[in-house]
Design an enzyme around this catalytic site. Structure first.
Site, PDB file in Angstrom:
ATOM      1  CB  CYS A 155      -3.338   4.837  -3.868  1.00  0.00           C
ATOM      2  SG  CYS A 155      -2.257   3.751  -2.424  1.00  0.00           S
TER       3      CYS A 155
ATOM      4  CB  ALA B 192      -1.125  -0.149   1.193  1.00  0.00           C
ATOM      5  CB  CYS B 193       0.126   5.118  -0.667  1.00  0.00           C
ATOM      6  SG  CYS B 193      -0.071   4.962  -2.697  1.00  0.00           S
ATOM      7  N   PRO B 194       2.587   4.716   1.050  1.00  0.00           N
ATOM      8  CG  PRO B 194       4.094   6.155   1.935  1.00  0.00           C
ATOM      9  CD  PRO B 194       3.280   5.352   2.708  1.00  0.00           C
TER      10      PRO B 194
END
Lengths: 411, 75
Positions: free
Chosen positions: B41, B12-14
């Site tokens: 994302c 997942a981000c970042p």
């Protein structure tokens, strides 16, 4: 690397709600449609955690989930997706050229749905912390990263307040910098009520950002009180900016007409000042920017592009493309003068049979077709030869003048 | 012109962007980096970052919800 060249009927620039809807309509009309999106299809709506007011979804739906459905529908109608930035667009000619870094796409019509980009504060140090160095524009994307941390939200509109509340589910503390006096926010009443009742939200009134500070990542935001000029540093792990949007229209400057802020004015059919170029969604001069209004724009723009192409094909083939001289009679079936002149036109057709082609244009249904010939008022006649208008008889009451011209032409 | 590839599937981000930024100094002008991602994302912030730095970006949807981001480093 040599540039490739590809051809399509309609190029849609931008894959938000408006662009996707326009593409759905074009795709369904069996036009070869290519949609350009520089990031994730879905546009601005994907930056919203919950969409509460889009009809048809009585329970709120996440922005990403709603837009995924739009995308799926467009794909079902054969829309081709190009997930890359448009580098250049030449929209002024009859053939529009959209360039990406690998390919030039030649389109007969273009629908601009490029929407907006988030506005920045312009404060000192801002550039250094953009793109995952602490300044963010998407709570849905980045909220989880700030679990147990401290964040500052700048702005007080619907997006700012709703996303600030969403952030309180993750962050320990959420502060909101608001430019207005105590108690005044731009958000809707419901959001405002909830926000003021939320113990994790703290408002800092009458402030704007003066400076962003930190090392590798953002560590501190210095706020300035607009009334007293007093500076107050706020320690943060991250900062979210929700201070509005600017239209993303730099690519089209000098070609498409824009207002002082860069938004594109259109008529009721989403047509811009350039033939074959339409604008839909947030990029347009309009009163309300929502998924629901973007969808309406997209539908109108998609159908307008389809009609434009159909009319253009008819004009090029039936009116301008005849192998012999073509007489075009622009008439209005409800007008008695026009109706009596019609019998003269029929006689002309009989008399010259193989040597001439006669096309009737109903001004009531296809006024824009007549306008292409420079004719605004019925009844009128035009003589077309070698793909050009050779003679026009405006406000005519008989066919004598046009017959004389025709006789000269065919000898 | 070398081609590098990075696996950021399931991240997942970042994290995907940080991985790209960490790998970036290894690339020379004209080299291409391909990042495999499945979190939407990263489809926002990676192209945004790369374009801001002046590089060419193109994304391919490999299957539903899985993308390859191609970044070509400008000289």
């Amino acid at each position: 690397m040599a540039k490739q060249r590809e051809y399509c009927d309609v190029a849609v620039i931008g894959g938000g709600a408006a662009g996707l809807t326009a593409a759905i309509y074009c795709g369904r009309a069996r036009l070869k449609t290519v949609l350009f999106e520089k990031a994730l299809p879905g546009g601005l709506a994907t930056y919203t955690s919950e969409i509460e007011n889009y009809p048809g979804f009585p329970e709120a739906i996440p922005g990403t989930a709603l837009m995924k459905l739009f995308e799926k529908q467009a794909k079902r109608f054969g829309v081709e997706f190009k997930l890359t930035a448009v580098k250049q667009a030449d929209l002024t000619g009859g053939e529009k050229v959209i360039s990406t870094f690998r390919t030039d796409y030649v389109a007969k019509a273009v629908i601009v749905a490029s929407g907006g980009k988030p506005r920045l504060t312009g404060a000192i140090g801002e550039e250094s912390f953009l793109y995952d160095k602490g300044i963010s524009f998407c709570a849905t994307c980045d909220a989880a990263y700030y679990t147990g941390k401290k964040v500052l939200v700048v702005g007080s509109g619907d997006a700012a307040i709703e996303e600030a509340m969403f952030l309180t589910k993750f962050a320990d503390k959420v502060q909101v910098s608001v430019i207005h006096d105590r108690g005044i926010v731009d958000a809707n009443e419901v959001a405002k009520e909830h926000a003021f009742a939320n113990p994790k939200l703290e408002f800092i009134w009458n402030t704007v950002v003066d400076e962003f500070r930190g090392g590798e990542r953002l560590q501190q935001v210095v706020l300035k009180n607009i009334k007293t000029g007093e500076l107050s540093p706020v320690d943060v792990d991250g900062c979210f900016l929700f201070i509005g949007y600017l239209p993303d229209t730099d690519l089209f400057k000098g070609q498409v007409e824009m207002d002082g802020r860069g938004y594109i004015p259109t008529d009721d059919n989403m047509a811009t000042n350039l033939p074959g170029v339409f604008a839909v969604g947030d990029v347009r001069v309009k009163g309300l920017r929502q998924v629901a209004t973007a969808v309406g724009d997209g539908a109108v723009g998609g159908v307008a592009a389809e009609r434009y192409l159909a009319e253009k094909a008819y004009f090029d083939e039936q009116i301008m493309g005849g192998s012999c001289p073509t007489v075009v009679y622009c008439w209005n079936p409800t007008d008695p003068v026009c109706r009596s002149l019609m019998s003269d036109v029929e006689k002309l057709k009989e008399k010259y049979r193989e040597q001439v082609k006669v096309v009737n244009v109903d001004m009531y249904k296809a006024g824009s077709l007549a306008a292409r010939l420079g004719i605004q008022q019925a009844p009128a006649l035009a003589l077309v030869s070698d793909r050009a208008v050779a003679y026009r008889a405006l406000e005519c009451t008989d066919v004598r003048a046009i017959e004389a011209e025709l006789a000269k032409m065919i000898g | 012109m070398a081609e590098f590839s990075l696996d950021a599937l399931g991240e997942a981000c970042p994290i995907p962007l940080l991985k790209v930024q960490k790998k970036w100094p290894d690339l020379k002008g004209g080299d291409v980096l391909i990042i495999h991602i499945d979190h939407s994302c990263a489809l926002k912030n990676i192209p945004e970052w790369a374009r801001k730095e002046g590089h060419n970006v193109e994304v391919e949807e490999v299957e539903d919800g899985v993308w390859d981001i191609y970044i070509e480093k400008t000289a």
